[in-house]
Design a protein around this motif. Sequence first.
Motif, PDB file in Angstrom:
ATOM      1  N   PHE A  87       0.863  -1.184   0.000  1.00 10.13           N
ATOM      2  CA  PHE A  87       0.000   0.000   0.000  1.00 10.13           C
ATOM      3  C   PHE A  87       0.901   1.236   0.000  1.00 10.13           C
ATOM      4  O   PHE A  87       1.903   1.283   0.719  1.00 10.13           O
ATOM      5  CB  PHE A  87      -0.877   0.029   1.249  1.00 10.13           C
ATOM      6  N   GLN A 150      -4.884  -8.675  -0.069  1.00 11.92           N
ATOM      7  CA  GLN A 150      -6.023  -8.583  -0.980  1.00 11.92           C
ATOM      8  C   GLN A 150      -6.534  -9.983  -1.257  1.00 11.92           C
ATOM      9  O   GLN A 150      -5.781 -10.967  -1.211  1.00 11.92           O
ATOM     10  CB  GLN A 150      -5.605  -7.890  -2.280  1.00 11.92           C
ATOM     11  N   ILE A 247      -1.525  -0.845  -4.006  1.00  9.19           N
ATOM     12  CA  ILE A 247      -2.771  -0.153  -3.684  1.00  9.19           C
ATOM     13  C   ILE A 247      -2.438   1.243  -3.149  1.00  9.19           C
ATOM     14  O   ILE A 247      -1.581   1.388  -2.279  1.00  9.19           O
ATOM     15  CB  ILE A 247      -3.581  -0.951  -2.653  1.00  9.19           C
ATOM     16  N   PHE A 260      -9.412   4.051  -1.986  1.00 13.78           N
ATOM     17  CA  PHE A 260      -8.342   3.202  -2.506  1.00 13.78           C
ATOM     18  C   PHE A 260      -8.386   3.144  -4.031  1.00 13.78           C
ATOM     19  O   PHE A 260      -9.459   3.031  -4.630  1.00 13.78           O
ATOM     20  CB  PHE A 260      -8.467   1.775  -1.967  1.00 13.78           C
ATOM     21  N   MET A 262      -6.730   0.510  -6.671  1.00 17.17           N
ATOM     22  CA  MET A 262      -6.074  -0.785  -6.480  1.00 17.17           C
ATOM     23  C   MET A 262      -6.098  -1.642  -7.742  1.00 17.17           C
ATOM     24  O   MET A 262      -6.929  -1.439  -8.639  1.00 17.17           O
ATOM     25  CB  MET A 262      -6.769  -1.532  -5.330  1.00 17.17           C
ATOM     26  N   TRP A 264      -7.023  -4.915  -9.828  1.00 15.06           N
ATOM     27  CA  TRP A 264      -8.039  -5.958  -9.748  1.00 15.06           C
ATOM     28  C   TRP A 264      -8.123  -6.679 -11.087  1.00 15.06           C
ATOM     29  O   TRP A 264      -8.590  -6.127 -12.064  1.00 15.06           O
ATOM     30  CB  TRP A 264      -9.407  -5.399  -9.353  1.00 15.06           C
ATOM     31  N   THR A 268      -7.847  -1.492 -13.088  1.00 14.21           N
ATOM     32  CA  THR A 268      -7.765  -0.588 -11.947  1.00 14.21           C
ATOM     33  C   THR A 268      -9.150  -0.430 -11.332  1.00 14.21           C
ATOM     34  O   THR A 268     -10.118  -0.155 -12.047  1.00 14.21           O
ATOM     35  CB  THR A 268      -7.234   0.789 -12.378  1.00 14.21           C
TER      36      THR A 268
END
Length: 413
Positions: A87, A150, A247, A260, A262, A264, A268
């Motif tokens: 992060f 995550q 993230i 956030f 992040m 995925w 994004t």
Amino acid sequence: MQAVDLVVIGGGITGVGIAQCVQAAGYSVVLLEKDNLGEKTSSNSSKLIHGGLRYLESGQLGLVRQSLSERKALLTLAPELVKPVPFYIPIYRGSQRGPLAIRAGLSLYALLSELDPLGQFQSVPASRWSELAGLKLKGLRAVFRYWDAQTDDGALTRAVAQSARALGAELLTQVSLEQIEHRPDSCIVSFSHKGETRRLSSRCVINATGPWVNQTLERVTPKVEVSPVELVQGSHLVLDIPAPSGIFYLESIFDKRVVFVMPWQGKTMIGTTETPIDAVDAAGVTPAEEAYLLGIYRHYFPLSENDGALEERITGRYCGVRVLPKQGGEAFDLPRDTMMLSRDTHPNLLTVYGGKLTTFRHTAKEALAWVKNRRGPKPIRADVDKLRLTPVTDEAPSSESPTAKGDFSPQKG
């Protein structure tokens, strides 16, 4: 009429976690879910297994410590489903939270993790800021990196359900709940399943139906007092932009909230909002929420418009609904602790208000303690702290997954 030790109503992560934990402790469990397991709230979270760094601001130290302990456990028990991820916290001139405050918060976060290696954090040198996914550099004072985890929330829910079934729990989906008749020594649960009306006799019933928790209580006879709740939807957008390498923990430019950005599934994702709603049926990503999330993204990633308008790059919209205690204050500031309530008038019924993806195992153990108090101890089948959680390989990905092509209807719950 079939008799069991526990009936769980609700097949999200909280419900299946309770089913797994209680069945492992030697009791017989039947779980009833009106749709498919984990397809509502438990598939529409921010996909994070985290300690809740931002909860430190509201003094929820116990919740943070508990969450960090559960993060450590899930990284061990479900390594294929829960992955460490870096992060990044950028701090700009004018940011509400300055470098000293962030450093102090991260130091406390590391301390509460009991010096877990994942609790380590560092300051990212300025020479590397240009590598951070096009993050705005103007006015940037510092960047901190720390670690959380995550997951695919729906996949994790199905893995826990698979474990519960392997232990002997009966998990039924596509169920229509008709009535929970509370008697002095038991409950009679009536429902329909595959066109057949069934009744279960159980000393214990746990209502784990998330945003529908008070609607479920309306099926209880005699009537039971309900606790007022606040329903808050959290919306997310998925953009057709290559996923960042970590993230980003961003301060909203519109209010004091944290949002956030992040990775995925190669894209994004931005989230989440905290918008109070009056009823679950009213849930859905609103134009105001979309503008809010895109505005934050544009501010921090100004080069994102080079390849076209952000609105045209939205490939998914979804939202889940959280249950928070009804009290004054902004949704962002409300406590995230799970509340478990059994009325003296209905001692065989336990209702779970709230619940977090990260701490579902802790909630399940609290539910087990309640069942054990009602039923007495039984020979243990397995230790849930040693049961590995593995992906369910015989299920096709849901068409509601936020990685699917095209737009999505709002996900409720």
